[in-house]
Design an enzyme around this catalytic site. Sequence first.
Site, PDB file in Angstrom:
ATOM      1  N   GLY A 218       0.921  -1.189  -0.021  1.00 52.96           N
ATOM      2  CA  GLY A 218       0.135  -0.080  -0.038  1.00 52.96           C
ATOM      3  C   GLY A 218       0.818   1.324   0.118  1.00 52.96           C
ATOM      4  N   CYS A 328     -15.893   3.019 -28.108  1.00 53.54           N
ATOM      5  CA  CYS A 328     -17.278   3.688 -28.347  1.00 53.54           C
ATOM      6  C   CYS A 328     -17.745   3.563 -26.720  1.00 53.54           C
ATOM      7  CB  CYS A 328     -17.986   3.008 -29.271  1.00 53.54           C
ATOM      8  SG  CYS A 328     -17.149   3.180 -30.901  1.00 53.54           S
TER       9      CYS A 328
HETATM   10  C1  LIG Z   1      -2.313  -5.906  -4.780  1.00 50.82           C
HETATM   11  C2  LIG Z   1      -1.752  -6.628  -3.370  1.00 50.82           C
HETATM   12  C3  LIG Z   1      -0.649  -6.030  -3.079  1.00 50.82           C
HETATM   13  C4  LIG Z   1      -0.085  -4.893  -3.660  1.00 50.82           C
HETATM   14  O1  LIG Z   1      -0.561  -3.680  -3.777  1.00 50.82           O
HETATM   15  P1  LIG Z   1       0.148  -2.603  -3.940  1.00 50.82           P
HETATM   16  O2  LIG Z   1      -0.510  -1.296  -3.829  1.00 50.82           O
HETATM   17  O3  LIG Z   1       0.364  -2.365  -5.758  1.00 50.82           O
HETATM   18  O4  LIG Z   1       1.638  -2.217  -3.695  1.00 50.82           O
HETATM   19  C5  LIG Z   1       0.109  -6.683  -1.969  1.00 50.82           C
HETATM   20  N1  LIG Z   1      -0.494  -7.763  -1.315  1.00 50.82           N
HETATM   21  C6  LIG Z   1      -1.664  -8.119  -1.670  1.00 50.82           C
HETATM   22  C7  LIG Z   1      -2.366  -9.427  -0.911  1.00 50.82           C
HETATM   23  C8  LIG Z   1      -2.344  -7.620  -2.820  1.00 50.82           C
HETATM   24  O5  LIG Z   1      -3.551  -8.179  -3.316  1.00 50.82           O
END
Ligand SMILES: *Cc1c(COP(=O)(O)O)cnc(C)c1O
Length: 409
Positions: A218, A328
Amino acid sequence: MENENLLAIANEFGSPIYVYDSSKIISQYDRLSDAFKKVKRLKLNYAVKALSNIAVLKLMNSLGAGLDTVSVQEVELGLKAGVKPSNIVFTPNGVSLEEIEEVSALGVQINIDNLSILEQFGTKHPNVPVCIRMNPHVMAGGNSKISVGHIDSKFGISIHQIPHILRIVENTGMRINGIHMHTGSDILDIEVFLRACEILFETAMNFKNLDFIDFGSGFKVPYKLGDIETNIEEFGSKMTKRFNSFCKEYGKELTLGFEPGKFLVSEAGYFLAKVNVIKQTTSTVFAGIDSGFNHFIRPMFYNSHHEIINISNPKGKERFYSVVGYICETDTFATNRRISEINEGDTIAFKNTGAYCFSMSSNYNSRYRPAEVLWHEGKAHLIRKRETFEDLTKNQVDIDVFSKVVETT
Ligand SMILES: *Cc1c(COP(=O)(O)O)cnc(C)c1O
């Protein structure tokens, strides 16, 4: 990468096209590793779904990253790229027991996010160590589409269900070797994230045989000037201190895991498209490009902002444009955006398009998905060919049952 490099790639391989700068991926990986260099055992698992080209997976493997996967197909891509199964984590949501068993049989670490599958898997395979995905009930970011650790989220097992987890573990005799959370793709506030970590530490104390704690991802990247970016260095220093003291409490040196996707690849990506038509209306000037949400859906899906540069005329006088696609549907990439003067035939570049761009592309309107190029040590390597008409039709079964053709006048 310089504008000229991008322009040369568009000229050589055509448009639309995705270009990834390997040096940016490497520097982001190093930056994250450095922020946690005082953790004895650190594991960064790249989230494959952000950008799953095999060349990118090979690059990650060469850096020492593992992989975080969400489907058996992503696992297979990782294995094809030469990643060891022991370096892959499987963190699916809502997949079948059969798929989890299939991945587990390959030697990949399983991460389970619901009680039903935990009980079934533990009953059948009590000797396979399993990680549990917890839901700490924390809203890490503001956007509910990409925030997945809050109370209404479908992801993870609620921290309020720990007694039930413990009962399953005891009844089945299974071993829990990891605890995991992933609060979403938009950490704005380090303190909120650290609070979620505390909840995970508390949870971890219930399990005596852990090898690792995985804090998901995140990490935010800036999409435009003045955007908030997760301060990785500050975060790293605070989190390292806390993690190391937790290991003492726990009585064992655990591995600290993260699964960054966007942080590693987003800023490495450029999406290049050609302007087919400039259209003046009574209210605006449209620049219509040879692409649409079939190739690049983030602006419409997440309302995301991507900087646009006219690489054919970077020093031109700036004017205002609405940049739209050729699909479209209403496929607006940017509204009322200041860009150096665009002429028909110019190539424009969207920045920050390494993550969740190509991997979300489709064939809508029966268009081919774009080509991909990796820019590595000053050279352009084609890593995915543009699709062809054959690709569109190869799985269609042509049935010969309509004998009569009605002629209409
Ligand atoms: C998508 C995901 C991530 C990566 O998230 P980012 O925001 O791209 O860093 C990490 N762990 C899990 C379980 C995810 O589903």
